[in-house]
Structure formats: structure tokens, C-alpha cells
Design a protein around this motif. Structure first.
Motif, PDB file in Angstrom:
ATOM      1  N   GLY B 101      -5.224 -25.533 -40.231  1.00  0.00           N
ATOM      2  CA  GLY B 101      -3.916 -26.142 -40.005  1.00  0.00           C
ATOM      3  C   GLY B 101      -2.578 -25.553 -39.105  1.00  0.00           C
ATOM      4  O   GLY B 101      -2.111 -25.941 -39.426  1.00  0.00           O
ATOM      5  N   TRP B 102      -2.957 -24.002 -39.044  1.00  0.00           N
ATOM      6  CA  TRP B 102      -1.658 -23.604 -38.835  1.00  0.00           C
ATOM      7  C   TRP B 102      -1.601 -23.586 -37.637  1.00  0.00           C
ATOM      8  O   TRP B 102      -0.459 -22.627 -36.882  1.00  0.00           O
ATOM      9  N   ILE B 103      -2.235 -23.731 -37.126  1.00  0.00           N
ATOM     10  CA  ILE B 103      -2.114 -23.774 -34.508  1.00  0.00           C
ATOM     11  C   ILE B 103      -2.796 -24.866 -34.399  1.00  0.00           C
ATOM     12  O   ILE B 103      -3.383 -25.864 -35.085  1.00  0.00           O
ATOM     13  N   GLN B 104      -1.580 -25.503 -33.473  1.00  0.00           N
ATOM     14  CA  GLN B 104      -1.492 -26.994 -33.052  1.00  0.00           C
ATOM     15  C   GLN B 104      -3.294 -26.847 -31.403  1.00  0.00           C
ATOM     16  O   GLN B 104      -3.128 -26.025 -31.053  1.00  0.00           O
ATOM     17  N   ALA B 105      -3.850 -27.577 -31.309  1.00  0.00           N
ATOM     18  CA  ALA B 105      -4.304 -28.182 -30.351  1.00  0.00           C
ATOM     19  C   ALA B 105      -4.084 -28.258 -29.217  1.00  0.00           C
ATOM     20  O   ALA B 105      -2.853 -29.000 -29.433  1.00  0.00           O
ATOM     21  N   LEU B 106      -4.052 -27.359 -28.328  1.00  0.00           N
ATOM     22  CA  LEU B 106      -4.173 -27.719 -26.816  1.00  0.00           C
ATOM     23  C   LEU B 106      -3.608 -28.830 -25.477  1.00  0.00           C
ATOM     24  O   LEU B 106      -3.580 -29.039 -25.104  1.00  0.00           O
ATOM     25  N   ASP B 107      -4.917 -30.114 -26.310  1.00  0.00           N
ATOM     26  CA  ASP B 107      -5.315 -30.793 -25.413  1.00  0.00           C
ATOM     27  C   ASP B 107      -4.124 -31.711 -25.082  1.00  0.00           C
ATOM     28  O   ASP B 107      -4.687 -32.458 -23.770  1.00  0.00           O
ATOM     29  N   ALA B 108      -3.157 -31.794 -26.017  1.00  0.00           N
ATOM     30  CA  ALA B 108      -2.117 -32.481 -25.551  1.00  0.00           C
ATOM     31  C   ALA B 108      -1.269 -32.380 -23.769  1.00  0.00           C
ATOM     32  O   ALA B 108      -0.601 -32.885 -23.312  1.00  0.00           O
ATOM     33  N   GLU B 127     -14.005 -28.052 -33.841  1.00  0.00           N
ATOM     34  CA  GLU B 127     -14.273 -29.340 -33.571  1.00  0.00           C
ATOM     35  C   GLU B 127     -13.513 -30.807 -32.235  1.00  0.00           C
ATOM     36  O   GLU B 127     -13.554 -31.101 -32.454  1.00  0.00           O
ATOM     37  N   GLY B 128     -14.022 -29.623 -30.980  1.00  0.00           N
ATOM     38  CA  GLY B 128     -14.534 -30.167 -30.483  1.00  0.00           C
ATOM     39  C   GLY B 128     -13.120 -30.310 -29.494  1.00  0.00           C
ATOM     40  O   GLY B 128     -12.381 -30.620 -28.170  1.00  0.00           O
ATOM     41  N   ARG B 129     -12.285 -29.131 -30.140  1.00  0.00           N
ATOM     42  CA  ARG B 129     -10.639 -29.403 -29.741  1.00  0.00           C
ATOM     43  C   ARG B 129     -10.616 -27.744 -29.594  1.00  0.00           C
ATOM     44  O   ARG B 129     -10.613 -26.903 -29.614  1.00  0.00           O
ATOM     45  N   LEU B 130     -10.036 -27.711 -28.125  1.00  0.00           N
ATOM     46  CA  LEU B 130      -9.164 -26.324 -28.096  1.00  0.00           C
ATOM     47  C   LEU B 130      -7.998 -25.665 -28.257  1.00  0.00           C
ATOM     48  O   LEU B 130      -7.352 -26.773 -28.505  1.00  0.00           O
ATOM     49  N   TYR B 131      -8.204 -24.576 -28.830  1.00  0.00           N
ATOM     50  CA  TYR B 131      -6.756 -23.771 -29.976  1.00  0.00           C
ATOM     51  C   TYR B 131      -6.128 -23.352 -29.099  1.00  0.00           C
ATOM     52  O   TYR B 131      -5.376 -22.643 -29.881  1.00  0.00           O
ATOM     53  N   ALA B 132      -6.880 -23.299 -28.735  1.00  0.00           N
ATOM     54  CA  ALA B 132      -5.960 -21.129 -27.893  1.00  0.00           C
ATOM     55  C   ALA B 132      -6.404 -21.043 -26.682  1.00  0.00           C
ATOM     56  O   ALA B 132      -7.386 -21.769 -25.934  1.00  0.00           O
ATOM     57  N   LEU B 133      -5.898 -20.490 -25.430  1.00  0.00           N
ATOM     58  CA  LEU B 133      -6.274 -20.098 -24.113  1.00  0.00           C
ATOM     59  C   LEU B 133      -6.511 -18.686 -24.555  1.00  0.00           C
ATOM     60  O   LEU B 133      -5.450 -17.445 -25.471  1.00  0.00           O
ATOM     61  N   ALA B 300      -1.850 -18.885 -29.016  1.00  0.00           N
ATOM     62  CA  ALA B 300      -1.856 -19.909 -29.690  1.00  0.00           C
ATOM     63  C   ALA B 300      -0.476 -20.610 -29.853  1.00  0.00           C
ATOM     64  O   ALA B 300      -0.012 -19.490 -30.045  1.00  0.00           O
ATOM     65  N   ILE B 301      -0.412 -21.544 -30.639  1.00  0.00           N
ATOM     66  CA  ILE B 301       0.812 -22.063 -30.691  1.00  0.00           C
ATOM     67  C   ILE B 301       1.243 -22.824 -32.542  1.00  0.00           C
ATOM     68  O   ILE B 301      -0.086 -23.479 -32.709  1.00  0.00           O
ATOM     69  N   ASN B 302       1.914 -21.596 -32.789  1.00  0.00           N
ATOM     70  CA  ASN B 302       1.863 -22.275 -34.364  1.00  0.00           C
ATOM     71  C   ASN B 302       2.866 -23.946 -34.086  1.00  0.00           C
ATOM     72  O   ASN B 302       3.115 -24.232 -33.431  1.00  0.00           O
ATOM     73  N   ALA B 303       1.832 -24.352 -35.256  1.00  0.00           N
ATOM     74  CA  ALA B 303       1.336 -25.730 -35.281  1.00  0.00           C
ATOM     75  C   ALA B 303       2.929 -26.415 -36.012  1.00  0.00           C
ATOM     76  O   ALA B 303       2.696 -27.533 -36.479  1.00  0.00           O
ATOM     77  N   ARG B 304       3.745 -25.472 -36.683  1.00  0.00           N
ATOM     78  CA  ARG B 304       5.051 -25.745 -36.942  1.00  0.00           C
ATOM     79  C   ARG B 304       6.433 -25.319 -36.182  1.00  0.00           C
ATOM     80  O   ARG B 304       7.619 -25.587 -36.350  1.00  0.00           O
ATOM     81  N   ASP B 306       9.073 -25.190 -33.808  1.00  0.00           N
ATOM     82  CA  ASP B 306      10.138 -27.188 -33.209  1.00  0.00           C
ATOM     83  C   ASP B 306      10.003 -26.810 -31.633  1.00  0.00           C
ATOM     84  O   ASP B 306      10.728 -27.679 -31.410  1.00  0.00           O
ATOM     85  N   ARG B 307       9.187 -25.690 -31.153  1.00  0.00           N
ATOM     86  CA  ARG B 307       9.544 -26.099 -29.539  1.00  0.00           C
ATOM     87  C   ARG B 307       8.095 -25.656 -28.843  1.00  0.00           C
ATOM     88  O   ARG B 307       7.752 -25.180 -27.981  1.00  0.00           O
ATOM     89  N   PRO B 308       6.929 -27.340 -28.990  1.00  0.00           N
ATOM     90  CA  PRO B 308       5.782 -27.108 -28.602  1.00  0.00           C
ATOM     91  C   PRO B 308       5.740 -26.572 -26.974  1.00  0.00           C
ATOM     92  O   PRO B 308       4.659 -25.726 -26.608  1.00  0.00           O
ATOM     93  N   GLU B 309       6.304 -26.927 -26.651  1.00  0.00           N
ATOM     94  CA  GLU B 309       6.191 -27.582 -24.726  1.00  0.00           C
ATOM     95  C   GLU B 309       7.075 -26.391 -24.772  1.00  0.00           C
ATOM     96  O   GLU B 309       6.208 -25.272 -23.465  1.00  0.00           O
ATOM     97  N   ALA B 310       8.255 -25.441 -24.624  1.00  0.00           N
ATOM     98  CA  ALA B 310       8.168 -24.316 -23.924  1.00  0.00           C
ATOM     99  C   ALA B 310       6.955 -23.594 -24.502  1.00  0.00           C
ATOM    100  O   ALA B 310       7.107 -22.598 -23.619  1.00  0.00           O
TER     101      ALA B 310
END
Lengths: 299, 424
Positions: B101-108, B127-133, B300-304, B306-310
Motif C-alpha cells: 500500500g505504499w504506491i498508488q494504482a495509476l488506473d485513475a 492484482e490486475g492494476r497498473l502501479y508504475a510505468l 511510481a507515485i507515493n500513496a501518501r 498530496d499532489r498525485p495529479e502533478a
């Protein structure tokens, strides 16, 4: 009598405690607290990389697992064997070196003898690795001069110990020698002289006069070197990495891999605590036995 | 450069216009990246800044050694740190970090996966989701001496035969050199042999398969090479560089190594084999297929964060085809997009026949995608090394390794029969 109605002595005792408090506090903070923490940690299943397991209390399960862990038991064996062989060699060679230095021109010879001790262990390990690594290495030059085919030292389970033990002996014999040299110089020249006049030969003079005087220093050297050798880490880490397989892996290296490589804090703490308890028990036993003898002699 | 929104990527503050580290997106980057790798990132971050003046990026340096970098990440992320926002991950870390749970899925962010190398994408799913490019890739290559043999060996048997012949004729000292020290590199070498013989580390269901008869044959083949003297016994303490030196000095007919060696071997001043070597995938044995172990870096993006969009915008930018080409040109790192290998630009940039690289990349095989990969690998490393150094028979060693690896999966409550469907 003080205003508090206490004797001078009681006040002094209080003052002594107050003065010791900072030291005791620092010891508690830097030694006892981490130790207690590791002990507490060792009673949990705590795997940093499996956060979904949580951090459940498992009592002594980690210790039970350690006793069934063949790699850990083998590592304990390696450590004990390494400590026994290298310390025995260091004490023997250290005694010889001390005797030689006792007669030698002092300043220069002593400085030269101490050089290996001054070298950082990792640097020494890499130098020894270089001497033993590859078909064209210095060690293989010797082997070939003796008419044997080159040997892959670091790939053979038993031969890989050779550079490790040699490096340790080379590096720490000077330390032993220095300790013994100090003791040697406290042997009054008249005693040796008297023995000579009584007709004792060189061996008898050493065995009956010099050696008894060396014994306390030898015991101290044995304790220091023995405990040090039991904690061996950097030398093996840089020289063989514990290989081939895990044939040269000491406990400290295995505990490090479990703790910081695999980030299994619970199990790794249990391994470390086991090693701590083993060395502590050894040291305690040693001080009881050897210490009694030492003090007995002095009394 | 305006200081608007902030993102933190871990590099030292490269583009910082304010000292506070928490006021930018932090992106991690290995500390050794002081030369070409650093240059290319700086140039790319500058262009990103022009495109997105509202996002400020900090590059934060991390240790170069992969193990140390992972330790550091685990400590940060475990402590719930919200930066670095963007993490540079090794290929085998993604499932571990995702499961924790340390990185967030990129599907969003609806990433377009179309063009990335499929094997690299697969390794970044959990588990079927992409977490890093994928950012750039590394593939294991078989380097061969084009002055001593006419073509890349078409099969593992041919490789052994030619190695034998060349050693016999004393044209080279060693037939084949590979990374045999007890570390991750050994697992990648084994993976190539294993795939060549038709085996795998985990099967499709995620169960341990290193004790299969095919796997035993693969390990026996590696050991046979050592026993016959085709592979030097010293290789059991060799990492990438020792292996490269042996090949570079003309001592070996074949070498298994990563693409970084290409440029070094081409340097006629230092290399005795400049202009006298080529590369291919590791050849197949009967019942298996040619293989090239896959590695490389992902973002990959840190799950925590605070600027996941950027953070996502930055990842999307850095993984564009033109940035990958620039990275290949400046730092020699291979693009992670399939289409670029058909681009004439790449062959001009890499100065190596792209067809050879493509051959390897099409045979790319990733290591198992499991959150406990590192532990599985460390058990496997020990037993592989014991078998290769003659302390255990290959079949026994692999059986023992498999037993321990199953124990790890069970402890982690992962894999078949462990009650979970492969995740927390």
C-alpha cells in the motif's frame, strides 16, 4: 552532622550517585534502551515488507524458529570455529612478536608492527580479496610455484576461510602483541637474570619466568579478541560476502541480512538477542573463571 | 521560474527556487547519476518546468546500490512519509510496494499502456492494476565474439559446442562468463538458463516451480559448464564488472551481461574486442525458449503524496517517446517503448544494430511479480550458489530452495494454498 540530620558519609554517597547519574543515564540511553527494545521487538512478528501481517505478539516463536534455522545454526558454528582458530593463531603469533619487539630497536619496529592494526578493516579485507581473487592473484602465484594448478579460493567452501583467517590474523596480531609487550616490560630483568645464573636455558626462562608474568595479559587479550572475533562482520562482508553459498557466513552477517536485507525486524532481533546472550554468557563465565584466577594471583 | 504548486521527485534540489524541500514534488534518483544520467534528467525537468510552470520539481538523490535504495524507501514509506512523491523503482519492487500500500494504482489517470514493452508492463501490475510505468529497460544480453564465431549460437547446445571448440583450440581462455557471485545477478543468469530449458521460478498460479525437472536440468547445465572449465570457477565470486573485464580483455568467447557494457566494449582504447563482438538473446535448449532477463527502472507515485495529479503529469512526461530517445542518446539507457526500436533514430543513437537488441527485448523475461520477490530471491541465491560451488547436488539444492520459498509465501499468506488470493 548536616542540617538534614545525615552523616557526612551519606551526603557523599548521595553526591557520588548524583555525579554518576549522567554517565548511568547515557549508558541506559545508548546501551540498555536499544537492548530492551530489541528484546521486545524479538517477541513480535514484524516484517517491514509485509505490513498486511501487522505486528502481532508471538512470544518466543522467533527464538524457536531460530533454533530450527539451519543457516543460523551453521552461522553460529562458523563464528565459533573462526573465533577459535584465528584467536589461537593471534595469541601464538602475538607472543612471538612481543618477544621480538621487546628486544628490538623500539620506536620504528613498533610503529611498523602496528600498521596493520591501524588500517580500516574493510580496506584490509579488499586488499586480501585482491591477493586471493582470480587465477593470476598473488596467492595463486605461490600455489603455482609449488607446482599446483591455480585455485578459485573464494569459490571453495573451506579454502574461502584461508584469506579470512589470514586477514584477521594479519590485522589483529599487532594488537595482541602490544598488550603482551606491556606485560613483558613489567617482568623485572633481575628475575630473568637470576634464572640464567641458576642455569635455566632460554625455554625454561620463558616458561617459568616470563610466561607466568604474561598470563594476565594473555587472558585479557583472549577475552578482547575472542569477543571481537565472535562479532566478526566487516571482514567477511567485504571478502567473501559469506559465500560460497553461506559457507563462510558468521552470525553477525546473517543477522544483518535478515534485519536490514530482508527487513524482518522481529526475527532479526531474535537472532541478534541470541548472539548477545551467547557472548554475554561467555564473557560472564570467562570473567568468573579467569577473573578469579587473576585476582587470586594478585592477592 | 515561478514557484506554484509543489511536488517532491527524491535528486538533490536541482531546480529548487526555494530551499524548503517539502515545497516541491520530489523525485528519487540514484546518487551515482552525477554524469550523463543526471544531465538528461535535469534537461528534461527543465522542459517540464516550461510546460507546467505551476509545478516545481525537486530531484532527490538516493544511494546507487539497489539494495540500499530499497531499504531507504521501505523505511520512508513504512513511516508514512508523504514525499518523495515520485519513486524510481527497480522492476522487481513494484508488486512489493503495491501490496504494502505504499504506491498508488495509476488506473485513475488512465495511462495509455499501448506502446510499452508488454513484459515490463506485466511486471508493474499487481492484482490486475497498473502501479508504475516503465522508464527505461535493462535486458540480459549474450555477447559473442564475431571474429571467432560466424553467428550467434542458435541453441544452447551450439553455444556449449562452440565454447568447447574455442577453448580446446586455445583461442580463448574461457568459453562463457557470467555473474556467479551470490547476489541478484546470479538469479538473472539462472533465469535465462531456466527459461532456455523451459522452466520458471513461479508457475502461472504463483506456486514455486524451481524444483521442476526442467529447472534441475538448467542448473545442471550451469554446473556442467563450470566442471568442464568452460565457465571459470572464479566466476562464482564475479559481478558485472569482473565478467566484463574478462570479455573485454579477449579472454572469453561468450559473455552474459547487461547493455551498459556495449559502450565500454566499443571503446577501442580500453577494449581488446572493440568491433569484434555482437549481441543476442540467450539461446534456447530443447523444450525451452531464448531468454533475456528483464530489469530496468519504473516510475511510481507515493500513496501518501498530496499532489498525485502533478506527480502523474511528471511521470507521463518523463516516459514519453522523445524523452526516452534522449535518455538513450545521453545515458545509453534503453527505451521501454516497443515502437522506438523500429525508429531509425534509435539505431543512430545507440550505434549498435537495433535488430540485435530487439531480438533480446522480444525474448525478455521478467522475474516473478510477487511482493516477496526479494526474499524468494535471497533463498534461491543461497541454494544456487551452494549447488554451483559443489556443496549440494542441483536437484537437492533446488528442492531445498523450493521448500524455503514455499515457506516464505506461506508466511506472507500469499500464493496457492495459503488462504489468500495473492494479496493482503
Amino acid at each position: 552532622v548536616s542540617p538534614g540530620g545525615r552523616t557526612l558519609r551519606a551526603r557523599e554517597v548521595r553526591l557520588a550517585w548524583a555525579l554518576c547519574l549522567p554517565a548511568l543515564g547515557s549508558i541506559a540511553a545508548v546501551a540498555l534502551f536499544p537492548l530492551a527494545w530489541a528484546g521486545w521487538e524479538s517477541l513480535h512478528l514484524h516484517d517491514l515488507r509485509m505490513p498486511w501481517l501487522g505486528r502481532p505478539f508471538v512470544a518466543l516463536a522467533n527464538y524457536a524458529a531460530a533454533l530450527r534455522d539451519a543457516r543460523f545454526l551453521a552461522a553460529l558454528g562458523h563464528t565459533a570455529g573462526f573465533a577459535a582458530v584465528s584467536v589461537a593463531l593471534e595469541l601464538a603469533l602475538g607472543t612471538l612478536l612481543a618477544l621480538a619487539l621487546d628486544g628490538a630497536r623500539r620506536g620504528l619496529a613498533r610503529t611498523a608492527a602496528l600498521l596493520p592494526w591501524a588500517m580500516p578493516t574493510v580496506v584490509a579485507a579488499l586488499v586480501w580479496r585482491f591477493l586471493f581473487d582470480g587465477p593470476g592473484s598473488a596467492a595463486n602465484g605461490v600455489v603455482q610455484a609449488l607446482g599446483h594448478a591455480p585455485v578459485a579460493w573464494l569459490a571453495e567452501p573451506w579454502l574461502a576461510w584461508v584469506p579470512i583467517v589470514l586477514a584477521d590474523v594479519w590485522k589483529t596480531t599487532p594488537f595482541v602483541a602490544l598488550l603482551l609487550l606491556a606485560a613483558l616490560q613489567s617482568v623485572p630483568a633481575e628475575l630473568v637474570e637470576a634464572a640464567r645464573i641458576d642455569g635455566a636455558n632460554a625455554w625454561q626462562r620463558f616458561w617459568h619466568v616470563t610466561f607466568p608474568a604474561l598470563r594476565p595479559a594473555l587472558l585479557v587479550a583472549l577475552l578482547f579478541r575472542g569477543l571481537d572475533a565472535f562479532r566478526v562482520f566487516d571482514l567477511v562482508f567485504a571478502l567473501t560476502g559469506g559465500g560460497p553459498g553461506t559457507a563462510t557466513e558468521p552470525v553477525a552477517l546473517y543477522a544483518y541480512e535478515v534485519l536490514l536485507g530482508e527487513l524482518r525486524f522481529g526475527y532479526g532481533s531474535a537472532l541478534s538477542m541470541t548472539v548477545f546472550l551467547a557472548t554475554f554468557a561467555l564473557a560472564w563465565l570467562y570473567v568468573r573463571l579467569a577473573g578469579a584466577k587473576l585476582l587470586g594471583r594478585e592477592r | 521560474m515561478p514557484c506554484g504548486a509543489r511536488l517532491a521527485l527524491p535528486l538533490a534540489a536541482v531546480l529548487a527556487c526555494a530551499p524548503a524541500a517539502e515545497s516541491g514534488i520530489a523525485v528519487t534518483f540514484p546518487a551515482s547519476a552525477v554524469g550523463a544520467e543526471f544531465e538528461v534528467l535535469r534537461a528534461q525537468l527543465e522542459r517540464f518546468g516550461l510546460l507546467h510552470p505551476e509545478i516545481r520539481v525537486l530531484a532527490q538523490r538516493t544511494p546507487d546500490a539497489a539494495d540500499q535504495r530499497r531499504q531507504l524507501y521501505v523505511q520512508w514509506l513504512n513511516a508514512g512519509a508523504d514525499d518523495p512523491d515520485v519513486l524510481q523503482l527497480d522492476l522487481v519492487w513494484t508488486p512489493e510496494f503495491a501490496a504494502a500500500g505504499w504506491i498508488q494504482a495509476l488506473d485513475a489517470f488512465a495511462p495509455d499502456p499501448g506502446d510499452f514493452l508488454p513484459e515490463a508492463l506485466r511486471a508493474n501490475r499487481w492484482e490486475g492494476r497498473l502501479y508504475a510505468l516503465p522508464w527505461f529497460v535493462d535486458v540480459g544480453l549474450l555477447y559473442w565474439r564475431s571474429d571467432l564465431v560466424e553467428s550467434a549460437p542458435g541453441s544452447f547446445e551450439a553455444l556449449v559446442r562452440e565454447a568447447d571448440r574455442a577453448v580446446e583450440a586455445q583461442r580463448v581462455r574461457f568459453g562463457l562468463v557470467w555473474q556467479g557471485a551470490r547476489y541478484e545477478g546470479l538469479v538473472t543468469v539462472f533465469l535465462e538458463h531456466l527459461t532456455a530449458f523451459g522452466g520458471s521460478i513461479l508457475d502461472e498460479r504463483g506456486a514455486v516451480a524451481v524444483d521442476s525437472p526442467r529447472a534441475v536440468r538448467a542448473l545442471e547445465a550451469m554446473r556442467a559448464g563450470l566442471e568442464a572449465g568452460l565457465v571459470p570457477r572464479e566466476a562464482l565470486s564475479w559481478h558485472e564488472e569482473e565478467v566484463r573485464f574478462a570479455f573485454q580483455n579477449g579472454q572469453a568467447l561468450f559473455m552474459r551481461n547487461w547493455p551498459y557494457a556495449l559502450a565500454l566494449l566499443r571503446d577501442a582504447e580500453r577494449s581488446r574486442v572493440a568491433g569484434r563482438f555482437a549481441v543476442a538473446a540467450f539461446p534456447a535448449a530443447p523444450g525451452g525458449r531464448a531468454a533475456a532477463a528483464l530489469g530496468g527502472a519504473q516510475l511510481a507515485i507515493n500513496a501518501r503524496s498530496d499532489r498525485p495529479e502533478a506527480a502523474w503529469r511528471l511521470i507521463e512526461f518523463l516516459t514519453r517517446p522523445e524523452q526516452m530517445l534522449e535518455r538513450a542518446r545521453v545515458a545509453g539507457q534503453l527505451p521501454a517503448r516497443r515502437s522506438l526500436y523500429e525508429d531509425a533514430a534509435l539505431s543512430g543513437i545507440l550505434r549498435v544494430p537495433v535488430g540485435q537488441l530487439l531480438d533480446a527485448i522480444e525474448h525478455a523475461v521478467a522475474r516473478p511479480a510477487t511482493p516477496v520477490y526479494a526474499e524468494l530471491s535471497s533463498h534461491l541465491q543461497v541454494w544456487l550458489h551452494r549447488a554451483l560451488s559443489g556443496q549440494a547436488e542441483p536437484a537437492d539444492a533446488l528442492a531445498a530452495a523450493a521448500r524455503e520459498m514455499r515457506g516464505v509465501l506461506e508466511r506472507a499468506r500469499l500464493g496457492p494454498g495459503a488462504g489468500g488470493e495473492g494479496g493482503p
